[in-house]
Write a protein that holds these residues in place. Structure first.
Motif, PDB file in Angstrom:
ATOM      1  N   GLN A 102     -17.572 -12.254  40.985  1.00  0.00           N
ATOM      2  CA  GLN A 102     -18.305 -13.356  40.381  1.00  0.00           C
ATOM      3  C   GLN A 102     -19.778 -13.031  40.147  1.00  0.00           C
ATOM      4  O   GLN A 102     -20.557 -13.924  39.779  1.00  0.00           O
ATOM      5  N   ARG A 123     -13.871 -13.852  44.430  1.00  0.00           N
ATOM      6  CA  ARG A 123     -13.762 -14.242  45.847  1.00  0.00           C
ATOM      7  C   ARG A 123     -12.313 -14.133  46.348  1.00  0.00           C
ATOM      8  O   ARG A 123     -11.756 -15.117  46.884  1.00  0.00           O
ATOM      9  N   SER A 136     -11.895 -14.652  50.403  1.00  0.00           N
ATOM     10  CA  SER A 136     -12.387 -15.839  51.097  1.00  0.00           C
ATOM     11  C   SER A 136     -11.213 -16.593  51.721  1.00  0.00           C
ATOM     12  O   SER A 136     -10.278 -16.987  51.020  1.00  0.00           O
ATOM     13  N   ASN A 190     -12.143 -20.790  50.630  1.00  0.00           N
ATOM     14  CA  ASN A 190     -12.405 -21.173  49.238  1.00  0.00           C
ATOM     15  C   ASN A 190     -12.313 -19.967  48.307  1.00  0.00           C
ATOM     16  O   ASN A 190     -13.319 -19.497  47.771  1.00  0.00           O
ATOM     17  N   ALA A 217     -15.916 -21.250  42.210  1.00  0.00           N
ATOM     18  CA  ALA A 217     -16.630 -22.275  42.952  1.00  0.00           C
ATOM     19  C   ALA A 217     -16.828 -23.505  42.060  1.00  0.00           C
ATOM     20  O   ALA A 217     -16.707 -23.420  40.837  1.00  0.00           O
ATOM     21  N   HIS A 238     -19.488 -25.054  41.010  1.00  0.00           N
ATOM     22  CA  HIS A 238     -20.526 -24.921  39.979  1.00  0.00           C
ATOM     23  C   HIS A 238     -20.068 -24.019  38.837  1.00  0.00           C
ATOM     24  O   HIS A 238     -20.484 -24.212  37.688  1.00  0.00           O
ATOM     25  N   GLU A 239     -19.206 -23.044  39.123  1.00  0.00           N
ATOM     26  CA  GLU A 239     -18.690 -22.178  38.059  1.00  0.00           C
ATOM     27  C   GLU A 239     -17.694 -22.916  37.174  1.00  0.00           C
ATOM     28  O   GLU A 239     -17.683 -22.741  35.949  1.00  0.00           O
ATOM     29  N   CYS A 291     -21.284 -29.367  44.088  1.00  0.00           N
ATOM     30  CA  CYS A 291     -22.120 -28.307  43.520  1.00  0.00           C
ATOM     31  C   CYS A 291     -23.305 -28.021  44.424  1.00  0.00           C
ATOM     32  O   CYS A 291     -24.038 -28.934  44.819  1.00  0.00           O
ATOM     33  N   ARG A 325     -25.643 -25.580  43.526  1.00  0.00           N
ATOM     34  CA  ARG A 325     -26.628 -24.885  42.714  1.00  0.00           C
ATOM     35  C   ARG A 325     -27.547 -25.887  42.025  1.00  0.00           C
ATOM     36  O   ARG A 325     -27.185 -27.044  41.780  1.00  0.00           O
ATOM     37  N   ARG A 347     -25.647 -29.900  49.577  1.00  0.00           N
ATOM     38  CA  ARG A 347     -24.905 -30.288  48.386  1.00  0.00           C
ATOM     39  C   ARG A 347     -25.787 -31.119  47.461  1.00  0.00           C
ATOM     40  O   ARG A 347     -26.930 -31.411  47.771  1.00  0.00           O
TER      41      ARG A 347
END
Length: 403
Positions: A14, A37, A40, A43, A47, A49-50, A104, A106, A182
Motif C-alpha cells: 500500500q 497488508r 495483518s 485488518n 484501510a 481511508h483508502e 478514517c 487520516r 479517529r
C-alpha cells in the motif's frame, strides 16, 4: 475489430497508494496493486481511508472500474474520464458530497491533494464538499498536513503553472483527531474552477529570501487562550528572523456526534477537540515553506511547547533549501511531468530530493510513461541544492480535448 484492453501496471503493498491512483487517473493507465497488508492479523487489505479515496475517484470520474479481491489485499483500478462536478456524473446541483466514514484516521489533506491534482484536467469545474464523522481538518500523526496548509502552501503553487482562477478551499467546520485517533466530524469544501489544456512549463531556479511569515492558530472546543499562548511562543522565535510575521487566531466550537452508548441512545458527544498551528513562510521569489503541529488526542502538550515546535519545524523546512518544500514537492513534480513538451527546471534541496517519498514518486512516474528526471549542480554555488529537469509529456486534459 475491438481494441485490446491495456495491461495494468503492477505494484505491491500500500506504499504511495494515493499517489499511484492519482498518476493512473491522470495518464489513463490501469493499475493492479497486490499484497495490501497481507500479514495483518486483524485488518488485512484496504484501510477505510483508502476505500474512501477510491469512492471519491469513482465520483469525480466517468467510466472507472474498481475490482477488489475478497480479502481486500488485491486491487485493480481502470480509470475513466475525469468529469469533475459535471451534471449526471455523481454531482447533485453541481456539487459532489463525499462522506468520510468515522473509521478514517487520516487528515482531509489525504483526499484534497490528489483531488487538486486531478481538477485542472477535469472536463468540468470541481466542487466537492467533504462531510461525515471522519473529516479531520488538522494535521495528523500519519504525516497529513492541515487544510490550512493546503490552502496557503499548496494551492498558490498552481499559479506558477498558469492555474489560478476560481480556486478556493473553505473550512466550514474545524475538527481535530477524536478519541483513539479517529475522525473529528469537520466539513470542508473545495472549489476548483480553472481547467486547462496543458499546464505551463515551470522554471523555478531561485529560492530567494524569506520576506514574510503567515499562519493560523486554531482551537476547537478548548479555551481561546490556547491560541494566544501558541502565537506568543511562535513569534518569540520567528520575530528575530523577520518582522513581517502575522498569525491569525481561529476559535470554534467542537462538533457533536451521536453517542453510541446504549444507555442514552439520543444523546450526543463532543469530538475533534484540540488546538494546533499552521505556519507558512513566503520568499521574495514566491517560494513557500510550511510547518504543521497539532495537539495529540490524549493531550499533555502545553501551548507554548507546541508553538515553539511549529516555529522550529518551519525554520528546519527553510533550512532544507531549494525552491519547494518537501510537502509541496510531489505536487510540483507531477504537474511538471504533465505539462507541455518542454524541459522544466526546479531547484530542490538535497534533503528533500533524497526522501523516500520523492524517490518512490520518480520511479512511479517513469512506470506510468512519464519522463525520467535529470540532475545537475546549481550554478549559484549553493552546495545543498540540485537542479531537477523534467520533460513534460503533454498528456493534458483529455476531457477538454473531447468537448
Amino acid at each position: 475489430m475491438t481494441d485490446r484492453p491495456q495491461t495494468p501496471i503492477r505494484f505491491t503493498t500500500q506504499q504511495a497508494f494515493a499517489s499511484r491512483l492519482t498518476l493512473a487517473t491522470l495518464t489513463g493507465r490501469p493499475i493492479r496493486i497486490s499484497q495490501i497488508r497481507p500479514s495483518s492479523p486483524t485488518n488485512p487489505g484496504l484501510a477505510p481511508h483508502e476505500v474512501s479515496l477510491l469512492r471519491l475517484l469513482e465520483a469525480v470520474t466517468n467510466g472507472s472500474t474498481i475490482t477488489i479481491s475478497y480479502t481486500g489485499t488485491v486491487l485493480e483500478y481502470r480509470p475513466g474520464l475525469i468529469t469533475g462536478s459535471a451534471p449526471g456524473s455523481g454531482a447533485s446541483g453541481g456539487v459532489i458530497r463525499h462522506e468520510v466514514a468515522g473509521g478514517c484516521a487520516r487528515g482531509i489533506s489525504y483526499f484534497l491533494i490528489p483531488l487538486c491534482l486531478l481538477a485542472p484536467f477535469s472536463k468540468a469545474p470541481m466542487n466537492v464538499v467533504f462531510t461525515g464523522p471522519g473529516v479531520v481538518t488538522s494535521s495528523t500523526p500519519a504525516g497529513d498536513i492541515s487544510a490550512d496548509s493546503v490552502r496557503t502552501a499548496i494551492l498558490p503553487l498552481y499559479a506558477k503553472f498558469g492555474i489560478s482562477n476560481n480556486i478556493e478551499l473553505r473550512i466550514l467546520r474545524r475538527s481535530n483527531l477524536g478519541l483513539k485517533g479517529r475522525g473529528g466530524a469537520g466539513e470542508v469544501q473545495l472549489v476548483f474552477g480553472h481547467q486547462v489544456r496543458l499546464p505551463k512549463t515551470l522554471h523555478l531556479l531561485n529560492s530567494g529570501r524569506v520576506k514574510r511569515i503567515r499562519g493560523v492558530a486554531y482551537c476547537t472546543g478548548v479555551p481561546a487562550s490556547n491560541n494566544a499562548r501558541v502565537i506568543e511562543a511562535a513569534r518569540g522565535i520567528l520575530n528575530p528572523m523577520t518582522a513581517d510575521t502575522y498569525v491569525f487566531s481561529d476559535v470554534s466550537s467542537a462538533p457533536y456526534l451521536p453517542s453510541k452508548e446504549k444507555a442514552s441512545p439520543g444523546s450526543k458527544v463532543k469530538t475533534g477537540i484540540g488546538f494546533g498551528l499552521s505556519l507558512v513562510a513566503e520568499s521574495s521569489t514566491g517560494c513557500l515553506y510550511s510547518a504543521d503541529v497539532v495537539s495529540p488526542p490524549t493531550g499533555g502538550i502545553p501551548p507554548e511547547e507546541l508553538g515553539q515546535q511549529c516555529a522550529y519545524q518551519l525554520l528546519d523546512s527553510i533550512g532544507q533549501g531549494g525552491a519547494v518544500s518537501s510537502v509541496a514537492a510531489p505536487t510540483v513534480l507531477i504537474l511538471m511531468g504533465m505539462s507541455s513538451e518542454d524541459v522544466g527546471r526546479l531547484q530542490m534541496g538535497k534533503e528533500v530530493l533524497s526522501t523516500e517519498q520523492i524517490i518512490c514518486l520518480g520511479r512511479d512516474m517513469k512506470a506510468f510513461g512519464l519522463s525520467s528526471w535529470g540532475f545537475r549542480e546549481t550554478s549559484t554555488g549553493q552546495s545543498n541544492d540540485i537542479v531537477v529537469s523534467v520533460v513534460g509529456k503533454g498528456v493534458g486534459n483529455v476531457g477538454r480535448k473531447i468537448s
